[in-house]
Scaffold this motif. Structure first.
Motif, PDB file in Angstrom:
ATOM      1  N   GLN A  78       3.615   1.168  17.754  1.00  0.00           N
ATOM      2  CA  GLN A  78       2.666   1.609  18.787  1.00  0.00           C
ATOM      3  C   GLN A  78       1.923   2.854  18.336  1.00  0.00           C
ATOM      4  OE1 GLN A  78       4.185   1.950  22.829  1.00  0.00           O
ATOM      5  NE2 GLN A  78       3.088   3.849  23.072  1.00  0.00           N
ATOM      6  N   ARG A  79       0.587   2.828  18.505  1.00  0.00           N
ATOM      7  CA  ARG A  79      -0.219   4.002  18.166  1.00  0.00           C
ATOM      8  C   ARG A  79      -1.448   4.057  19.062  1.00  0.00           C
ATOM      9  NH1 ARG A  79       0.166  -0.060  14.850  1.00  0.00           N
ATOM     10  NH2 ARG A  79      -1.624  -1.017  13.890  1.00  0.00           N
ATOM     11  N   LEU A  80      -1.796   5.247  19.450  1.00  0.00           N
ATOM     12  CA  LEU A  80      -2.959   5.478  20.300  1.00  0.00           C
ATOM     13  C   LEU A  80      -4.219   5.287  19.462  1.00  0.00           C
ATOM     14  CD1 LEU A  80      -4.086   6.525  23.050  1.00  0.00           C
ATOM     15  CD2 LEU A  80      -3.992   8.812  22.061  1.00  0.00           C
ATOM     16  N   THR A  81      -5.141   4.441  19.947  1.00  0.00           N
ATOM     17  CA  THR A  81      -6.368   4.195  19.200  1.00  0.00           C
ATOM     18  C   THR A  81      -7.596   4.761  19.895  1.00  0.00           C
ATOM     19  OG1 THR A  81      -6.653   2.024  20.222  1.00  0.00           O
ATOM     20  CG2 THR A  81      -5.472   2.102  18.130  1.00  0.00           C
ATOM     21  N   SER A  82      -7.514   4.977  21.207  1.00  0.00           N
ATOM     22  CA  SER A  82      -8.683   5.478  21.936  1.00  0.00           C
ATOM     23  C   SER A  82      -8.230   6.039  23.275  1.00  0.00           C
ATOM     24  CB  SER A  82      -9.673   4.328  22.154  1.00  0.00           C
ATOM     25  OG  SER A  82     -10.811   4.779  22.820  1.00  0.00           O
ATOM     26  N   ASP A  83      -8.962   7.004  23.781  1.00  0.00           N
ATOM     27  CA  ASP A  83      -8.689   7.508  25.121  1.00  0.00           C
ATOM     28  C   ASP A  83      -9.985   8.047  25.731  1.00  0.00           C
ATOM     29  OD1 ASP A  83      -8.950   9.836  23.669  1.00  0.00           O
ATOM     30  OD2 ASP A  83      -7.143  10.766  24.431  1.00  0.00           O
ATOM     31  N   THR A  84      -9.942   8.353  27.018  1.00  0.00           N
ATOM     32  CA  THR A  84     -11.121   8.850  27.714  1.00  0.00           C
ATOM     33  C   THR A  84     -10.852  10.251  28.238  1.00  0.00           C
ATOM     34  OG1 THR A  84     -10.472   8.071  29.912  1.00  0.00           O
ATOM     35  CG2 THR A  84     -11.689   6.517  28.524  1.00  0.00           C
ATOM     36  N   LEU A  85     -11.908  10.917  28.612  1.00  0.00           N
ATOM     37  CA  LEU A  85     -11.775  12.157  29.358  1.00  0.00           C
ATOM     38  C   LEU A  85     -11.340  11.791  30.775  1.00  0.00           C
ATOM     39  CD1 LEU A  85     -15.070  13.904  28.207  1.00  0.00           C
ATOM     40  CD2 LEU A  85     -12.752  14.356  27.391  1.00  0.00           C
ATOM     41  N   ALA A  86     -10.907  12.762  31.541  1.00  0.00           N
ATOM     42  CA  ALA A  86     -10.551  12.509  32.939  1.00  0.00           C
ATOM     43  C   ALA A  86     -11.800  12.072  33.701  1.00  0.00           C
ATOM     44  CB  ALA A  86      -9.949  13.755  33.562  1.00  0.00           C
ATOM     45  N   VAL A  87     -11.659  11.008  34.492  1.00  0.00           N
ATOM     46  CA  VAL A  87     -12.767  10.460  35.272  1.00  0.00           C
ATOM     47  C   VAL A  87     -12.432  10.589  36.746  1.00  0.00           C
ATOM     48  CG1 VAL A  87     -14.081   8.358  35.791  1.00  0.00           C
ATOM     49  CG2 VAL A  87     -13.346   8.828  33.448  1.00  0.00           C
ATOM     50  N   GLN A  88     -13.357  11.116  37.525  1.00  0.00           N
ATOM     51  CA  GLN A  88     -13.176  11.282  38.965  1.00  0.00           C
ATOM     52  C   GLN A  88     -13.214   9.914  39.646  1.00  0.00           C
ATOM     53  OE1 GLN A  88     -13.038  14.516  40.244  1.00  0.00           O
ATOM     54  NE2 GLN A  88     -12.600  13.806  42.293  1.00  0.00           N
ATOM     55  N   LEU A  89     -12.232   9.617  40.497  1.00  0.00           N
ATOM     56  CA  LEU A  89     -12.218   8.371  41.256  1.00  0.00           C
ATOM     57  C   LEU A  89     -12.979   8.543  42.567  1.00  0.00           C
ATOM     58  CD1 LEU A  89      -8.533   7.081  40.968  1.00  0.00           C
ATOM     59  CD2 LEU A  89     -10.563   6.186  39.852  1.00  0.00           C
ATOM     60  N   PRO A  90     -13.695   7.490  43.003  1.00  0.00           N
ATOM     61  CA  PRO A  90     -14.328   7.563  44.321  1.00  0.00           C
ATOM     62  C   PRO A  90     -13.263   7.514  45.413  1.00  0.00           C
ATOM     63  CG  PRO A  90     -14.623   5.391  43.369  1.00  0.00           C
ATOM     64  CD  PRO A  90     -13.961   6.233  42.325  1.00  0.00           C
ATOM     65  N   GLU A  91     -13.617   7.905  46.624  1.00  0.00           N
ATOM     66  CA  GLU A  91     -12.633   7.895  47.719  1.00  0.00           C
ATOM     67  C   GLU A  91     -12.128   6.501  48.024  1.00  0.00           C
ATOM     68  OE1 GLU A  91     -12.752  10.025  51.213  1.00  0.00           O
ATOM     69  OE2 GLU A  91     -13.608  11.833  50.327  1.00  0.00           O
ATOM     70  N   THR A  92     -13.015   5.512  47.962  1.00  0.00           N
ATOM     71  CA  THR A  92     -12.598   4.131  48.173  1.00  0.00           C
ATOM     72  C   THR A  92     -13.021   3.297  46.969  1.00  0.00           C
ATOM     73  OG1 THR A  92     -14.633   3.595  49.354  1.00  0.00           O
ATOM     74  CG2 THR A  92     -12.761   4.250  50.694  1.00  0.00           C
ATOM     75  N   LEU A  93     -12.138   2.425  46.536  1.00  0.00           N
ATOM     76  CA  LEU A  93     -12.429   1.562  45.407  1.00  0.00           C
ATOM     77  C   LEU A  93     -12.897   0.198  45.898  1.00  0.00           C
ATOM     78  CD1 LEU A  93      -9.339   2.321  43.151  1.00  0.00           C
ATOM     79  CD2 LEU A  93     -11.658   3.185  42.892  1.00  0.00           C
ATOM     80  N   PRO A  94     -13.819  -0.434  45.180  1.00  0.00           N
ATOM     81  CA  PRO A  94     -14.242  -1.778  45.573  1.00  0.00           C
ATOM     82  C   PRO A  94     -13.113  -2.770  45.289  1.00  0.00           C
ATOM     83  CG  PRO A  94     -15.226  -1.177  43.475  1.00  0.00           C
ATOM     84  CD  PRO A  94     -14.511   0.045  43.995  1.00  0.00           C
ATOM     85  N   PRO A  95     -13.139  -3.947  45.928  1.00  0.00           N
ATOM     86  CA  PRO A  95     -12.130  -4.967  45.637  1.00  0.00           C
ATOM     87  C   PRO A  95     -12.215  -5.398  44.166  1.00  0.00           C
ATOM     88  CG  PRO A  95     -13.404  -5.559  47.578  1.00  0.00           C
ATOM     89  CD  PRO A  95     -14.066  -4.366  46.966  1.00  0.00           C
ATOM     90  N   ILE A  96     -11.072  -5.645  43.563  1.00  0.00           N
ATOM     91  CA  ILE A  96     -11.009  -6.083  42.168  1.00  0.00           C
ATOM     92  C   ILE A  96     -10.262  -7.405  42.131  1.00  0.00           C
ATOM     93  CG2 ILE A  96     -10.146  -5.560  39.857  1.00  0.00           C
ATOM     94  CD1 ILE A  96     -10.304  -2.587  40.643  1.00  0.00           C
ATOM     95  N   THR A  97     -10.847  -8.401  41.471  1.00  0.00           N
ATOM     96  CA  THR A  97     -10.210  -9.704  41.335  1.00  0.00           C
ATOM     97  C   THR A  97      -9.969  -9.972  39.851  1.00  0.00           C
ATOM     98  OG1 THR A  97     -11.368 -10.528  43.283  1.00  0.00           O
ATOM     99  CG2 THR A  97     -10.431 -12.168  41.804  1.00  0.00           C
TER     100      THR A  97
END
Length: 52
Positions: free
Chosen positions: A27-46
Motif C-alpha cells: 500500500q502506498r499513497l499516490t494522490s491526495d487533495t487539500l481540505a474541501v469544505q462540504l455544503p450543509e446538505t449533500l445531493p442524493p448519490i446513487t
C-alpha cells in the motif's frame, strides 16, 4: 438511508495503490487533495453500474 448523521465541515480524499487488493500488500499513497469544505446538505448519490 443515513438519517441524523452529522457530517464533518471539511474532507480530504486520499488515493492509494496496492500490489495485492486482497491483502493491501504494498500500500502506498499516490494522490491526495487539500481540505474541501462540504455544503450543509449533500445531493442524493446513487451508486450503480452500466451494462453494455
Amino acid at each position: 438511508m443515513l438519517q441524523n448523521i452529522t457530517l464533518p465541515e471539511t474532507v480530504r480524499v486520499e488515493l492509494y495503490r496496492v500490489d495485492n487488493a486482497t491483502t493491501n500488500e504494498g500500500q502506498r499513497l499516490t494522490s491526495d487533495t487539500l481540505a474541501v469544505q462540504l455544503p450543509e446538505t449533500l445531493p442524493p448519490i446513487t451508486l450503480g453500474s452500466q451494462a453494455d
